[in-house]
Design an enzyme around this catalytic site. Structure first.
Site, PDB file in Angstrom:
ATOM      1  CG  ASP A  68       0.840  -2.012   8.404  1.00 17.02           C
ATOM      2  OD1 ASP A  68       0.807  -2.437   9.572  1.00 17.02           O
ATOM      3  OD2 ASP A  68       1.642  -2.437   7.547  1.00 17.02           O
ATOM      4  N   GLY A  69      -2.811   0.960   8.284  1.00 13.91           N
ATOM      5  CA  GLY A  69      -3.413   2.280   8.112  1.00 13.91           C
ATOM      6  C   GLY A  69      -3.802   2.898   9.435  1.00 13.91           C
ATOM      7  NE  ARG A  73      -7.318   6.900  12.002  1.00 12.58           N
ATOM      8  CZ  ARG A  73      -8.393   6.260  12.474  1.00 12.58           C
ATOM      9  NH1 ARG A  73      -8.976   6.673  13.576  1.00 12.58           N
ATOM     10  NH2 ARG A  73      -8.871   5.202  11.865  1.00 12.58           N
ATOM     11  CG  ASN A 175       4.144   4.329   5.296  1.00 12.86           C
ATOM     12  OD1 ASN A 175       5.016   3.774   5.953  1.00 12.86           O
ATOM     13  ND2 ASN A 175       3.017   3.730   4.965  1.00 12.86           N
ATOM     14  CG  ASP A 176       4.364   7.418   1.151  1.00 12.30           C
ATOM     15  OD1 ASP A 176       3.363   8.105   1.386  1.00 12.30           O
ATOM     16  OD2 ASP A 176       4.288   6.217   0.836  1.00 12.30           O
ATOM     17  CG  ASP A 205       1.201   8.206 -13.995  1.00 13.89           C
ATOM     18  OD1 ASP A 205       1.149   9.007 -14.937  1.00 13.89           O
ATOM     19  OD2 ASP A 205       0.826   7.018 -14.087  1.00 13.89           O
ATOM     20  CB  ALA A 240       4.193   5.760 -14.461  1.00 13.58           C
TER      21      ALA A 240
END
Length: 361
Positions: A68-69, A73, A175-176, A205, A240
Site C-alpha cells: 500500500d505504501g 506513491r 490517505n491523510d 500527540d 491521544a
C-alpha cells in the site's frame, strides 16, 4: 483504452516486485508501449510528483508493484497527471492494491481491452497561512526514525494569495494529512475548525484528517471509524488528546477542516500520506479540503471491501454469537447472493466524475 506510456513504481526491496516489473516491461515491449521506471531518488534527492511525472514523459497509466505504501506513491503521481493507477499487490496489508503479481499481464490486457471499471477515490488538498518549510535541523530528527520526507509542497501558481484562505499548496493526499508534535515531552495545542466554525481546542500527540480510503490507516490505529472507500467525507481524528472528548468527527466533503497551532504550543510537523512535508509554528494554520479531482483507480471486478476488512484485520466471531449455532456462511461478492439475501446485493457503482470539493483554488 489506448495505453501509450506506462510508468512503473517498484518496491526495489522486494524480489517479487522486481520480477513483476520485468513482466510489465516485456508486455510493453511486445505491444510497442512506452515504459519507464519512476525513481523518486533520482540524483540522490527526493522529488515532487510533478517533477517525477515530467521526467517519466507523462504516462497515462501508473503501475505500482509493492504494498500500500508503494501504491500511495503511485497515486500521488497519477493524481498529478490525471492518469489511471493500477496497484499490484505484493504487500502485507493490501487495502489499496488490486491484482496479485502473477496476474499482472492479464490485468494489463484487461486495461487495454477496456474490460475494467474505474473507481474514483476522494483526495485531499491543502491551503495554508504560509508556504510549508522543513528546517535544516529536521535532518537530525529524521535520522532517529521520523522519516521519510519529501520536499515542501510548492504553492499553486494560479493562486499564490487567496485572502482569507491563505495560499493554495500543490499537493494531494489519498490517505491523510497529519499535524503532530515534534517534542517527545509535550503535546501540540491546536484549534480545530469545521466548516469555518470552531469545534474545540485540543492538546494532543497529533490531529489528523483522513479520506474514507485512509480511514483504515493511521486514523483506524488512532481509534477512528472504518468508512467505505465509496463514501465521500473528511474524517477528523485526534490522537491521544488530553481531554474527555476523544471521538472522531466525519464532515461532509464541502466542509473543510482547519487546524491552527495555538500561541503556547510548540512546533508541529505536517505529514501528507506519511511523508513529512513541513513544520508549522504558533499562529500558523492549514486548511484541509476535498481536492477538485478524484484519483482514478483501475478495478478488474467488484471490490469486496468488507470481505477484505474481515480478512486483513483478522476479524473473529464473538463466542457468544456462536454459542447456540454455527458460524454465519460467507457470501463471496463474486457469486449470486442467496435468495433470502438478494435484496442486500451491492448496488451498481455510481458513474461519478470530477466534482467540486470544498472551495475552488
Amino acid at each position: 483504452m489506448t495505453v501509450n506510456r506506462v510508468g512503473l513504481v517498484v518496491h526495489g526491496g522486494r524480489a517479487e516486485a522486481v520480477a513483476a516489473a520485468r513482466a510489465v516491461r516485456e508486455w510493453c515491449a511486445e505491444r510497442s508501449v512506452g515504459c519507464v521506471d519512476i525513481d523518486v531518488w533520482r540524483e540522490g534527492a527526493r522529488h515532487g510528483a510533478r517533477e517525477e511525472v515530467d521526467a517519466a514523459g507523462d504516462p497515462d497509466l501508473i503501475v505500482t508493484l509493492g504494498g500500500d505504501g508503494t501504491f500511495l506513491r503511485g497515486a500521488r503521481l497519477a493524481a498529478g497527471n490525471d492518469a489511471l493507477v493500477l496497484g499490484v499487490d505484493l504487500g502485507r496489508v493490501g487495502f489499496l492494491t488490486e491484482v496479485p503479481a502473477p496476474a499482472v499481464r492479464a490485468a494489463l490486457d484487461a486495461v487495454r481491452e477496456e474490460r475494467i471499471s474505474v473507481e474514483h477515490r476522494m483526495l485531499l488538498t491543502l491551503r495554508a497561512s504560509c508556504r510549508l518549510e522543513v528546517p535544516a535541523h529536521m535532518e537530525a530528527l529524521l535520522r532517529y526514525g521520523r522519516g521519510p520526507r519529501l520536499p515542501p509542497p510548492p504553492v499553486r501558481m494560479e493562486c499564490e494569495a487567496g485572502g482569507d484562505w491563505g495560499v493554495a499548496l500543490d499537493v494531494t493526499a489519498l490517505n491523510d494529512v497529519v499535524l503532530e508534535k515534534l517534542a517527545r515531552d509535550r503535546q501540540v495545542s491546536v484549534a480545530v475548525y469545521l466548516a469555518g466554525r470552531l469545534l474545540a481546542c485540543y492538546s494532543a500527540d497529533a490531529l489528523l484528517v483522513a479520506t474514507p480510503t485512509g480511514s483504515t490507516a493511521y486514523s483506524f490505529a488512532a481509534g477512528g471509524p472504518v468508512v467505505s472507500p465509496r463514501a465521500e467525507g473528511l474524517v477528523f481524528t485526534p490522537v491521544a488528546p488530553h481531554m474527555v472528548f476523544d471521538r472522531s468527527v466525519v464532515a461532509a466533503p464541502d466542509e473543510p477542516v482547519a487546524l491552527r497551532v495555538l500561541e503556547r504550543s510548540g512546533q508541529a510537523a505536517v505529514s501528507i500520506d506519511g511523508q513529512l512535508r513541513g513544520v508549522l509554528g504558533p499562529g500558523d494554520w492549514i486548511g484541509v479540503y476535498a481536492a477538485p479531482r478524484p484519483l482514478r483507480a483501475v478495478r478488474l471486478g467488484p471490490m469486496d471491501f468488507y470481505g477484505r476488512l474481515r480478512e486483513r484485520m483478522n476479524l473473529t466471531d464473538a463466542p457468544a454469537a456462536l454459542a447456540d449455532g454455527s458460524a454465519a456462511p460467507l457470501w463471496p461478492v463474486s457469486t449470486p447472493p442467496p435468495g433470502d439475501l438478494a435484496h442486500l446485493a451491492l448496488p451498481s457503482a455510481p458513474q461519478s466524475g470530477p466534482r467540486p470539493g470544498g472551495r475552488p483554488g
